[in-house]
Design a protein around this motif. Structure first.
Motif, mmCIF file in Angstrom:
data_model
loop_
_atom_site.group_PDB
_atom_site.id
_atom_site.type_symbol
_atom_site.label_atom_id
_atom_site.label_comp_id
_atom_site.label_asym_id
_atom_site.label_seq_id
_atom_site.Cartn_x
_atom_site.Cartn_y
_atom_site.Cartn_z
ATOM 1 N N GLU A 10 0.894 -0.998 -0.011
ATOM 2 C CA GLU A 10 -0.031 0.096 -0.025
ATOM 3 C C GLU A 10 1.044 1.289 -0.124
ATOM 4 O O GLU A 10 1.200 1.726 0.908
ATOM 5 N N GLY A 11 1.423 1.682 -1.018
ATOM 6 C CA GLY A 11 2.186 2.808 -1.268
ATOM 7 C C GLY A 11 3.205 2.693 -2.494
ATOM 8 O O GLY A 11 3.011 1.721 -3.263
ATOM 9 N N GLY A 14 1.385 0.395 4.648
ATOM 10 C CA GLY A 14 2.216 1.468 3.985
ATOM 11 C C GLY A 14 3.487 1.758 5.057
ATOM 12 O O GLY A 14 4.256 2.642 4.535
ATOM 13 N N LYS A 57 3.729 7.618 2.507
ATOM 14 C CA LYS A 57 2.598 8.566 2.171
ATOM 15 C C LYS A 57 3.328 9.899 1.740
ATOM 16 O O LYS A 57 2.882 11.125 1.593
#
Length: 317
Positions: free
Chosen positions: A217-218, A259, A276
Motif C-alpha cells: 500500500e504505497g 504502508g 505517504k
C-alpha cells in the motif's frame, strides 16, 4: 573482480551451464560447525512457515524455530559466503552465494543439497527469488541472471540487458507480480513478464542501489549509497527523493504495516517512514553494527541481521 553487493560494502569497509546434483561431497566442502556461528556476519534472512533461516559468511546457515530468540547452525555443503535466501513455504527454499553456489532445502532449512556450483566463473550470486516451487531466478555479478524451471535441478544463464554488466544486487517482487532489480552504478530494472525480459528504469542517482521495496500500500522504494532513498508512484518511471539526514549506505528494507516501512544499513542506521510522502525518522543503533537484512520476530519485534549475527528491537508504536 569488482566487489559485490552488501558483502563488498561490509568486507571491504558467464555462470556455468545447468549443473547436475551433487548428493555426496567430501568433508572439506562442508561448512564447519562453529560455536560462534550465530554471532558471525549474516547477509540474508527469510521466513518459511514457523521457522526463520539466516545465511552468511563461511557457508553458515542458521535456523530458528522460536522467532529468532535462538539459532542452530545446520550442516551445509559449502564454505562460500552466502548472500541470499528465499523460502517458498515452511519446507522448500534456496540459498545462493559466492562460487555461484545454489543450495536447496526441502525440510525447512534443516538439511541442504548443492544444486549449482561454478567457482571457476568468478561470478557470485547475490540474491534469489522464486515465483513458485519450479520457477526461480538468481541475480549475479556482471549483469547476469540464472533461471530455473524445475525447482533448481538445472539452471540457464540470462543477461538482464545486452551490453550491460552491472552487478545485480537485489531482486524484489511486487504484490502484482512485477519484478524489480537494484543494481550498481545507479541502474534499476523492471520486468512485467516474470523475469523473461527487463526494461531499464530512469535512474534518479548515479550511485549504486542495494535494494528495492515495492510497498503493498504505497510507492516503490529504492535505496543505496550515501543514505539515498527514493520513492516512485508509477512503477519506477519517476522518482522523488526522500531526505534521510544520513550518509550511511542503505542495504535492506521491510514493510512493517499498512504502508509503513523501515530501511536499514551501515553504522546501525534505521529509517522509518509511512509511504505517504511525509518526512521519515532516522536513528542510529548504539552498537553501530551494519544491518544487512530485516525480518519480523515475535509479536511487536524486529530482527536486525548483519554484523555480529542477529539483533532484536521492539517496533516503535
Amino acid at each position: 573482480m569488482r566487489p559485490s553487493c552488501a558483502a563488498a560494502v561490509l568486507l571491504s569497509a558467464g555462470l556455468a551451464a545447468p549443473a547436475t546434483l551433487e548428493p555426496e561431497l567430501p568433508p572439506s566442502e562442508w561448512a564447519v560447525i562453529a560455536r560462534l556461528a550465530p554471532e558471525s556476519l549474516l547477509l540474508g534472512v527469510a521466513r518459511g512457515g514457523d521457522r526463520l533461516v539466516a545465511v552468511g559468511e563461511r557457508g553458515h546457515v542458521l535456523v530458528s524455530s522460536d522467532d529468532g530468540a535462538s539459532w542452530v547452525q545446520q550442516k551445509v555443503p559449502t564454505r562460500a559466503l552466502l548472500t541470499g535466501v528465499y523460502m517458498q513455504d515452511g519446507r522448500l527454499g534456496w540459498a545462493v552465494g559466492h562460487d555461484a553456489v545454489v543450495l536447496r532445502t526441502r525440510d525447512g532449512g534443516l538439511s541442504w543439497q548443492r544444486v549449482h556450483y561454478a567457482p571457476e566463473d568468478e561470478r557470485p550470486l547475490l540474491d534469489v527469488w522464486f515465483a513458485d516451487a519450479e520457477r526461480g531466478l538468481a541475480t549475479s555479478a556482471y549483469g547476469e541472471l540464472l533461471a530455473t524451471r524445475d525447482g533448481g535441478d538445472s539452471w540457464e544463464r540470462r543477461s538482464i540487458r545486452d551490453g550491460e554488466d552491472f552487478h545485480l544486487n537485489q531482486l524484489a517482487a511486487a504484490a502484482d507480480g512485477t519484478l524489480y532489480v537494484a543494481a550498481e552504478a545507479g541502474h534499476l530494472y523492471r520486468s512485467d513478464d516474470g523475469g523473461t525480459t527487463w526494461v531499464p528504469l530512469p535512474s534518479p542517482y548515479p550511485g549504486s542501489f542495494f535494494g528495492v521495496l515495492p510497498l503493498v500500500e504505497g510507492p516503490v522504494l529504492a535505496f543505496g549509497l550515501r543514505g539515498r532513498l527514493y520513492a516512485s508512484e508509477d512503477r519506477g518511471l519517476k522518482w522523488t527523493r526522500i531526505e534521510t539526514d544520513s550518509e550511511a549506505t542503505l542495504l535492506t528494507a521491510l514493510e512493517i504495516g499498512r504502508g509503513l516501512f523501515v530501511v536499514a544499513g551501515m553504522e546501525g542506521t534505521l529509517v522509518w517512514g509511512d509511504g505517504k510522502g511525509g518526512p521519515v525518522r532516522t536513528e542510529q543503533r548504539p552498537d553501530r553494527r551494519a544491518i544487512v537484512a530485516l525480518a519480523r520476530g515475535a509479536a511487536g519485534g524486529l530482527l536486525l541481521v548483519g554484523e555480529g549475527g542477529v539483533g532484536h528491537m521492539e517496533l516503535p508504536r
